[in-house]
Design a protein around this motif. Structure first.
Motif, PDB file in Angstrom:
ATOM      1  N   ARG A   1       0.855  -1.188   0.000  1.00 49.98           N
ATOM      2  CA  ARG A   1       0.000   0.000   0.000  1.00 49.98           C
ATOM      3  C   ARG A   1       0.886   1.232   0.000  1.00 49.98           C
ATOM      4  O   ARG A   1       2.032   1.170   0.507  1.00 49.98           O
ATOM      5  N   PRO A   2       0.396   2.364  -0.516  1.00 51.12           N
ATOM      6  CA  PRO A   2       1.207   3.578  -0.507  1.00 51.12           C
ATOM      7  C   PRO A   2       1.682   3.895   0.910  1.00 51.12           C
ATOM      8  O   PRO A   2       0.911   3.739   1.867  1.00 51.12           O
ATOM      9  N   GLY A   3       2.922   4.307   1.044  1.00 48.17           N
ATOM     10  CA  GLY A   3       3.446   4.688   2.356  1.00 48.17           C
ATOM     11  C   GLY A   3       4.105   3.548   3.109  1.00 48.17           C
ATOM     12  O   GLY A   3       4.826   3.772   4.074  1.00 48.17           O
ATOM     13  N   LYS A   4       3.857   2.312   2.685  1.00 48.78           N
ATOM     14  CA  LYS A   4       4.485   1.167   3.356  1.00 48.78           C
ATOM     15  C   LYS A   4       5.974   1.138   2.997  1.00 48.78           C
ATOM     16  O   LYS A   4       6.359   1.465   1.879  1.00 48.78           O
TER      17      LYS A   4
ATOM     18  N   ILE B   1      -0.458  -9.534 -12.336  1.00 55.36           N
ATOM     19  CA  ILE B   1      -0.076 -10.127 -11.047  1.00 55.36           C
ATOM     20  C   ILE B   1       0.192  -9.039  -9.994  1.00 55.36           C
ATOM     21  O   ILE B   1      -0.085  -9.230  -8.811  1.00 55.36           O
ATOM     22  N   THR B   2       0.719  -7.901 -10.434  1.00 52.99           N
ATOM     23  CA  THR B   2       1.097  -6.844  -9.474  1.00 52.99           C
ATOM     24  C   THR B   2       0.043  -5.729  -9.393  1.00 52.99           C
ATOM     25  O   THR B   2       0.299  -4.703  -8.771  1.00 52.99           O
ATOM     26  N   LYS B   3      -1.130  -5.954  -9.974  1.00 46.50           N
ATOM     27  CA  LYS B   3      -2.075  -4.834 -10.125  1.00 46.50           C
ATOM     28  C   LYS B   3      -2.597  -4.280  -8.800  1.00 46.50           C
ATOM     29  O   LYS B   3      -2.946  -3.106  -8.727  1.00 46.50           O
TER      30      LYS B   3
ATOM     31  N   ARG C   1       3.586   0.671  -7.160  1.00 44.10           N
ATOM     32  CA  ARG C   1       4.967   0.699  -7.666  1.00 44.10           C
ATOM     33  C   ARG C   1       5.745   1.834  -7.003  1.00 44.10           C
ATOM     34  O   ARG C   1       5.215   2.925  -6.826  1.00 44.10           O
ATOM     35  N   VAL C   2       6.986   1.529  -6.646  1.00 43.39           N
ATOM     36  CA  VAL C   2       7.875   2.561  -6.083  1.00 43.39           C
ATOM     37  C   VAL C   2       9.198   2.504  -6.844  1.00 43.39           C
ATOM     38  O   VAL C   2       9.470   1.541  -7.542  1.00 43.39           O
TER      39      VAL C   2
END
Ligand SMILES: CC(C)(COP(=O)(O)OP(=O)(O)OC[C@H]1O[C@@H](n2cnc3c(N)ncnc32)[C@H](O)[C@@H]1OP(=O)(O)O)[C@@H](O)C(=O)NCCC(=O)NCCS
Length: 170
Positions: free
Chosen positions: A135-138, A162-164, A168-169
């Motif tokens: 999740r964003p921020g993790k 698979i990564t949807k 992405r970072v």
């Protein structure tokens, strides 16, 4: 350091070897292994030393049937047997088993900091797909890699699928 020359590679393992492999994986994890999930792995390859002790393991963790893709993982090599090519052989054997199953693409995630694991996969031809968090921020960044096994597979589309649910970072 223990020597390499007497290592044997077995699939499928016996129930006792599977138990020993589970303990080996568990010893490398910060959190406990989810044993029932490991026991459901469609393919498990173990490495045995001359005394038939389990000193390495790798597996197909699960198959995504619709994408005809499979996740490779559960890598663990006994600390006294590392850097002797055992993970390399285990990877090659799991790839062979995936080919026999008709799988189009193998994928894996590794903790971003686990250079040994990502380099092991790249040595067998895996390509980097991207770094992701749940999740964003993790802060728990995982690197995702893939290996096409069929020339017809659209690797990018399969990996996007698979990564949807991930973020992405860089
Ligand atoms: C990752 C692990 C399975 C590698 O096992 P191994 O048998 O030592 O690996 P190999 O000897 O076959 O090495 C294969 C390649 O991996 C890379 N590698 C392995 N150990 C490495 C290390 N300590 N540092 C950097 N690269 C390493 C190298 O590219 C190596 O190829 P090379 O020897 O030609 O340079 C092992 O270190 C391990 O069990 N680690 C703890 C558990 C773990 O992290 N599992 C992966 C979870 S995703």
């Amino acid at each position: 350091m223990a020597t390499l020359k007497t290592i044997h590679y077995i699939t499928p393992p016996t129930p006792d070897q599977l138990d020993a492999a589970a303990r080996l994986i568990d010893s490398t994890l910060e959190h406990s292994l989810k044993l029932s999930r490991f026991q459901r792995a469609p393919v498990v390859v173990v490495a045995l030393d001359a005394t038939l002790k389990v000193v390495g393991v790798a597996a197909i963790r699960k198959v995504k049937v619709r994408a005809n893709a499979a996740e490779i993982g559960y890598f663990a090599v006994d600390a006294t047997y590392r850097r002797q090519g055992i993970a390399t052989r285990l990877t090659q054997m799991v790839v062979s088993e995936a080919r026999l199953l008709g799988i189009d693409l193998l994928y894996a995630w590794v903790e971003h900091a686990n250079i040994a694991s990502s380099d092991n996969l790249k040595k067998s031809g895996f390509r980097f797909f991207g770094n992701y968090v749940r999740r964003p921020g993790k802060s728990n960044v995982r690197s995702w890699l893939y290996l096409p096994l069929s020339s017809a597979v659209d690797s990018n589309a399969v990996m996007e699928g698979i990564t949807k649910s991930l973020t992405r970072v860089e």
